[in-house]
Design a protein around this motif. Structure first.
Motif, short mmCIF file in Angstrom:
data_model
loop_
_atom_site.label_atom_id
_atom_site.label_comp_id
_atom_site.label_asym_id
_atom_site.label_seq_id
_atom_site.Cartn_x
_atom_site.Cartn_y
_atom_site.Cartn_z
N VAL A 54 0.98 -1.46 -0.17
CA VAL A 54 0.01 0.06 0.10
C VAL A 54 0.77 1.30 0.01
O VAL A 54 0.73 2.29 -0.71
CB VAL A 54 -1.26 -0.16 1.21
N ILE A 55 1.85 1.17 1.01
CA ILE A 55 2.54 2.53 0.98
C ILE A 55 3.72 2.59 -0.17
O ILE A 55 3.72 3.83 -0.71
CB ILE A 55 3.37 2.56 2.22
N GLY A 56 4.12 1.53 -0.69
CA GLY A 56 4.94 1.52 -1.86
C GLY A 56 4.04 2.05 -3.17
O GLY A 56 4.66 2.88 -3.97
N ALA A 57 2.77 1.66 -3.30
CA ALA A 57 2.09 1.90 -4.57
C ALA A 57 1.86 3.49 -4.46
O ALA A 57 1.80 4.24 -5.44
CB ALA A 57 0.82 1.31 -4.60
N VAL A 58 1.35 3.87 -3.37
CA VAL A 58 1.06 5.53 -3.09
C VAL A 58 2.31 6.21 -3.22
O VAL A 58 2.15 7.30 -4.08
CB VAL A 58 0.30 5.62 -1.91
N ALA A 59 3.39 5.82 -2.61
CA ALA A 59 4.59 6.74 -2.55
C ALA A 59 5.22 6.88 -3.87
O ALA A 59 5.55 7.95 -4.41
CB ALA A 59 5.62 6.24 -1.76
N TRP A 60 5.38 5.68 -4.57
CA TRP A 60 6.17 5.75 -5.92
C TRP A 60 5.06 6.34 -7.11
O TRP A 60 5.73 6.40 -8.08
CB TRP A 60 6.61 4.31 -6.04
N VAL B 38 9.92 11.45 0.36
CA VAL B 38 8.99 10.36 -0.09
C VAL B 38 9.80 8.89 -0.24
O VAL B 38 9.37 8.04 0.05
CB VAL B 38 8.09 10.76 -1.31
N ALA B 39 10.89 9.11 -0.82
CA ALA B 39 11.87 7.76 -1.23
C ALA B 39 12.29 7.53 0.05
O ALA B 39 12.23 6.02 0.23
CB ALA B 39 12.91 8.47 -1.99
N GLY B 40 12.62 7.93 1.13
CA GLY B 40 13.04 7.72 2.40
C GLY B 40 11.93 6.99 3.24
O GLY B 40 12.23 5.93 3.78
N VAL B 41 10.75 7.59 3.04
CA VAL B 41 9.57 6.84 3.71
C VAL B 41 9.20 5.54 3.15
O VAL B 41 8.92 4.57 3.57
CB VAL B 41 8.44 7.90 3.75
N ALA B 42 9.22 5.74 1.81
CA ALA B 42 8.85 4.22 1.03
C ALA B 42 9.95 3.35 1.40
O ALA B 42 9.52 1.97 1.59
CB ALA B 42 8.73 4.57 -0.42
N SER B 43 11.20 3.88 1.58
CA SER B 43 12.33 2.55 1.75
C SER B 43 12.25 2.03 3.20
O SER B 43 12.37 0.87 3.55
CB SER B 43 13.47 3.23 1.58
N LEU B 44 11.70 2.95 4.16
CA LEU B 44 11.38 2.64 5.62
C LEU B 44 10.16 1.16 5.65
O LEU B 44 10.34 0.43 6.25
CB LEU B 44 10.65 3.85 6.54
N PHE B 45 9.35 1.23 4.54
CA PHE B 45 8.62 0.35 4.67
C PHE B 45 8.68 -0.78 3.22
O PHE B 45 7.52 -1.37 3.02
CB PHE B 45 6.83 0.84 4.31
N ALA B 46 9.91 -0.72 2.73
CA ALA B 46 10.13 -1.79 1.70
C ALA B 46 9.86 -3.09 2.14
O ALA B 46 10.01 -3.74 2.99
CB ALA B 46 11.64 -1.48 1.31
N VAL B 47 9.49 -3.80 0.94
CA VAL B 47 9.07 -5.35 1.16
C VAL B 47 10.56 -5.94 1.44
O VAL B 47 11.44 -5.86 0.95
CB VAL B 47 8.75 -5.90 -0.13
#
Length: 414
Positions: free
Chosen positions: A87-93, A107-116
């Motif tokens: 969910v977070i990856g789809a929204v962020a990217w 945004v890249a930092g936040v998305a990476s915190l929740f990376a798969v």
């Protein structure tokens, strides 16, 4: 050697499926790393230093998130861990490619915190679904598969950024990673087999973060410092010699040497420890510094030789680590391993860069090799002590009994 073991491993349907899923995630992941640099430099008109800052923020975020995401795997399972990442990856990217520089960094930092936590998931599934005697072989297969995705991904990334606007290329690459995560969520492969010993339950990090485990993580950090050093020093050498057109095929030979080394290592009946392989990697890396200046043949030959130790060393750190912790915390342990690899790459670049600036390409190889040898010596001593204690209880037994004294003495890589 037992190359027939590879056939046995690849007959396992769980192994085949998770390796294929890994390819779907890793190829666009590597591609995205190249595309985001090109996006910052070309589309946003920023410097390579500023592009490097984005990569650094992403690396730091991944280092922080890996153990945490791995712990989530152990405690709530694959689907509950991966769903927030999707969910977070789809929204962020979906937003990030259209942002200006500083919002993109955030945004890249936040998305990476929740990376798969794909590496943790893949390795857990592989380890949990083969017999103990096939563990090193299946990890070697994963290592070679990772090498292949690392070779293919950046090439596809450059092609995408060349023929498409970089925002579109970045969107496609990152949403492809999300698509791979969705496939992983649907497949939901079991992280452990029914035979895995999960009796240790939820245990604190202090109970399994033994000196042996710490040394394995230090070796993992050092390995990626060396690999970063080889990469940067190779580019520096060939630029000094006005042989920039040879960079691609020279690094390809290095990667091919790594793949061959990984295959041979997985077929061995007796496997050297990670510390012993680090000696080989560090020694052959330092040897490249002795290549005659401007002699491309000897340089490529020595670089390929050092590549033979790359994949086996990384594989051995995963193997040794997985045997040194309880199965119930394997996801978190693999997360720490991922952080170690990321941290090594992050600190390796400025350290080796300093050597290249002051002494040229040969100093880069020499420093990387020397650092590896310094770390490998205490690692070898600890490994010998662990193997001498082969009759001691395993880590899982010690933790299950609540005996912290025995847990710190558990053997490394046995």
């Amino acid at each position: 050697m037992g190359f027939a073991t590879y056939a046995e491993v690849l007959k396992n349907p769980v192994v085949r499926r998770i390796l294929l899923l890994g390819m779907f995630i890793r190829v666009p992941l590597w591609a995205a790393g190249v595309v985001i640099t090109l996006h910052v430099v070309t589309h946003l008109g920023r410097s390579y230093t500023e592009a490097g800052l984005v990569s650094t923020i992403v690396a730091v975020a991944l280092s922080v998130s890996s153990p945490w995401r791995g712990r989530r795997l152990d405690r709530v399972g694959l689907r509950a861990t991966v769903l927030p990442s999707i969910v977070i990856g789809a929204v962020a990217w979906s937003i990030a490619p259209w942002l200006s520089y500083w919002p993109l960094v955030v945004v890249a930092g936040v998305a990476s915190l929740f990376a798969v936590p794909s590496f943790s998931i893949i390795r857990q599934v592989l380890i949990g679904h083969v017999p103990d005697r096939q563990r090193t072989t299946v990890l070697s297969v994963d290592s070679v598969a990772t090498e292949l995705t690392f070779l293919v991904g950046p090439v596809l990334g450059v092609l995408a950024a060349t023929y498409l606007p970089t925002p579109v290329a970045l969107l496609i690459c990152q949403l492809s990673v999300v698509g791979g995560a969705i496939m992983l969520w649907i497949a939901n492969p079991p992280l452990n087999s029914q035979h895995s010993d999960l009796s240790a339950g939820k245990v604190s990090v202090r109970s399994w973060m033994t000196p042996s485990v710490v040394m394995v993580l230090v070796i993992a950090v050092t390995s990626t410092v060396i690999l970063t050093g080889e990469d940067l020093s190779t580019v520096a050498a060939l630029r000094d010699w006005d042989q920039t057109t040879a960079i691609g095929w020279t690094l390809a030979l290095w990667g091919a040497g790594s793949a061959i080394g990984g295959i041979v290592y997985g077929a061995l009946h007796r496997h050297p420890s990670a510390a012993a392989l680090l000696v080989g990697l560090a020694g052959t890396t330092a040897l490249v510094a002795l290549a005659p200046d401007g002699n491309l043949f000897w340089f490529a030959l020595l670089l390929t030789l050092s590549g033979v130790f790359c994949a086996p060393t990384i594989t051995a750190t995963v193997d040794d680590l997985s045997r040194s912790v309880p199965a119930s915390v394997r996801g978190e342990a693999m997360g720490w391993h991922g952080s170690a690899l990321t941290f090594g790459s992050a600190v390796g670049a400025p350290i080796i860069g300093l050597a290249l600036d002051h002494g040229g390409w040969s100093w880069g190889f020499a420093l990387a090799g020397l650092m590896g040898l310094v770390i490998a010596l205490p690692g070898l001593a600890l490994t010998r002590r662990g193997r001498a204690a082969a009759g001691a209880p395993t880590v899982e037994e010690a933790v299950a009994l609540g005996d912290a004294q025995q847990a710190t003495e558990a053997p490394l890589g046995i």
